[in-house]
Motif scaffolding. Structure first.
Motif, PDB file in Angstrom:
ATOM      1  N   MET A   1      65.409  13.974  60.667  1.00 29.14           N
ATOM      2  CA  MET A   1      65.297  15.320  60.083  1.00 29.14           C
ATOM      3  C   MET A   1      63.913  15.537  59.490  1.00 29.14           C
ATOM      4  O   MET A   1      63.344  16.626  59.585  1.00 29.14           O
TER       5      MET A   1
ATOM      6  N   MET B   1      61.488  16.153  62.342  1.00 28.41           N
ATOM      7  CA  MET B   1      61.753  17.487  62.903  1.00 28.41           C
ATOM      8  C   MET B   1      61.193  18.582  62.008  1.00 28.41           C
ATOM      9  O   MET B   1      60.562  19.527  62.472  1.00 28.41           O
ATOM     10  N   THR B   2      61.446  18.419  60.704  1.00 30.12           N
ATOM     11  CA  THR B   2      60.992  19.440  59.758  1.00 30.12           C
ATOM     12  C   THR B   2      59.478  19.536  59.780  1.00 30.12           C
ATOM     13  O   THR B   2      58.915  20.626  59.803  1.00 30.12           O
TER      14      THR B   2
ATOM     15  N   PHE C   1      58.358  21.129  63.336  1.00 32.74           N
ATOM     16  CA  PHE C   1      58.617  22.557  63.508  1.00 32.74           C
ATOM     17  C   PHE C   1      58.025  23.391  62.386  1.00 32.74           C
ATOM     18  O   PHE C   1      57.542  24.496  62.596  1.00 32.74           O
TER      19      PHE C   1
END
Lengths: 206, 205
Positions: free
Chosen positions: B11, B14-15, B18
């Motif tokens: 996570m 990903m954070t 993006f």
């Protein structure tokens, strides 16, 4: 599990037999809100196609490394990123339309269609078919909304793409501008399409 | 434990990826978006004065030029006053307040000598597209040029909003928008408050 869906089949199904708006009845609130003007509908549709296609593509690319417990969190993150980028581009290059669409561009993040395609298709299928499925869902949505807008704008505002087309004696139907008008148009459309034998939800072979 | 770390790590990455993507696009487009906001502001002020017609097709650079040539700003932020350089008795002020769904920002211009409104334009609001947002439309805004605000009515009100189709401009009345009652009411209050404050500052009864 039946044979894997091909990209082409997924794309075509999204346009008609499993159309997100009139078959799955998803994405309704934006369908009602932006369809009182054709140009706004087109821009909204393009934004949604972009976000959905890239969203499903990305979810599919990451499907093998995404831990199951954070599947949905990841999908929302991806979708939100793409939608914010759409909004930034609109604010930069089409500020007037962006202002008219208001909150609805941001609300694409919560649009059930995108999450639906990510969860129901992209999470289990290969990237290219997922991309086509997402693009098809977006295009299917846009086409339905355009049909509704092509009725609502002339009747409700007397214009088409902001060009007055109704004769001078025409009194605009206010009903067509407000949300209930959108409801009636959508319901009428679903009724017409369903009575022509188009699929009801669940008709699609999984 | 290992699995948990993997999830958190995933996570996090990903954070960053993006979030970074969005931040990059934002960095590239920030200036343009800011410039659009400035031009929208200038356009609203020019439209309120009537210098710019509603469907004027002039581009961003011309609008900035026209603004810098025609308008003088006094004061800053929401208290700013805009004076038409060629006719200093024509002045404009911000309309700021809470409309029905969210904050509203617009401009109203008046002629202090004839005591008439010159025009009204909106910069920002979050009213419902197709309903409250119709305050942007020429049909609504065209009620204001030439409207007198001279008489102060019994409750201190100058411009009254009435049911669509019944407005009498001699009575300083404006048609509300059908289906957008709350937005119309909120706008009436915003206009009243800002107009009163402006007139006080300008030294008018």
């Amino acid at each position: 599990m039946s044979a894997p869906m091909t990209g082409r089949k997924a794309f075509l199904q999204m346009l008609w037999s499993d159309n997100p708006v009139f078959c799955q009845i998803l994405g309704i609130c934006s369908a009602l809100a932006v369809t009182n003007r054709v140009v706004n509908t087109l821009v909204m549709g393009l934004g949604l196609i972009f976000a959905t296609a890239l969203g499903t593509l990305t979810v599919s690319l990451l499907r093998d490394i995404t831990p199951r417990r954070v599947r949905m969190m990841t999908q929302i993150l991806i979708i939100a990123a793409y939608v914010i980028i759409v909004k930034l581009f609109l604010d930069a290059f089409l500020p007037d339309i962006s202002k008219q669409l208001g909150a609805y561009v941001g609300l694409i993040i919560t649009n059930c269609i995108i999450m639906g395609r990510c969860e129901a298709f992209a999470a289990q299928n290969k990237p290219w078919p997922s991309f086509l499925d997402g693009a098809g869902a977006g295009i299917g949505y846009t086409l339905v909304l355009l049909v509704i807008a092509l009725v609502r704008e002339p009747l409700g505002m007397g214009t088409l793409c902001n060009v007055p087309i109704m004769p001078a004696w025409w009194t605009p139907w206010n009903l067509m501008i407000i949300a209930p008008g959108g409801f009636f148009m959508l319901a009428t459309l679903v009724w017409i399409i369903r009575s022509r034998g188009a699929a009801a939800p669940g008709a699609r072979a999984s | 434990m290992r699995e948990r770390l993997h999830v958190i790590g995933f996570m996090l990455v990903m954070t960053i990826v993006f979030g970074g993507m969005v931040a990059t696009v934002n960095a590239f487009l920030k200036e343009r978006i800011e410039r659009n906001r400035k031009v929208a502001s200038y356009r609203a002020i020019l439209e309120a004065f009537g210098t710019l017609k509603v469907d004027d097709e002039r581009g961003a650079i011309e609008i900035v030029e026209l603004y810098e040539k025609s308008v003088r700003q006094e004061g800053v932020d929401t208290d700013a006053l805009f004076v038409l350089s060629s006719e200093p008795r024509k002045q404009a002020f911000y309309l700021v307040g809470d409309a029905y769904w969210g904050p509203l920002k617009g401009v109203m211009a008046v002629d202090l000598d004839t005591k008439k409104v010159l025009g009204i334009a909106f910069i920002d609001h979050t009213e419902t597209p197709g309903l409250g947002a119709r305050i942007d439309e020429p049909e609504f805004r065209n009620q204001f040029p030439g409207l007198s605000y001279a008489k102060k009515k019994t409750d201190g009100e100058r411009l009254t909003f009435v049911a669509s189709g019944t407005a009498n401009s001699d009575e300083q009345q404006v048609d509300m928008i059908t289906g957008a009652t709350e937005t119309s009411r909120a706008l009436a209050k915003i206009i009243q408050r800002n107009l009163t404050a402006f007139l006080e500052k300008a030294g008018v009864e």
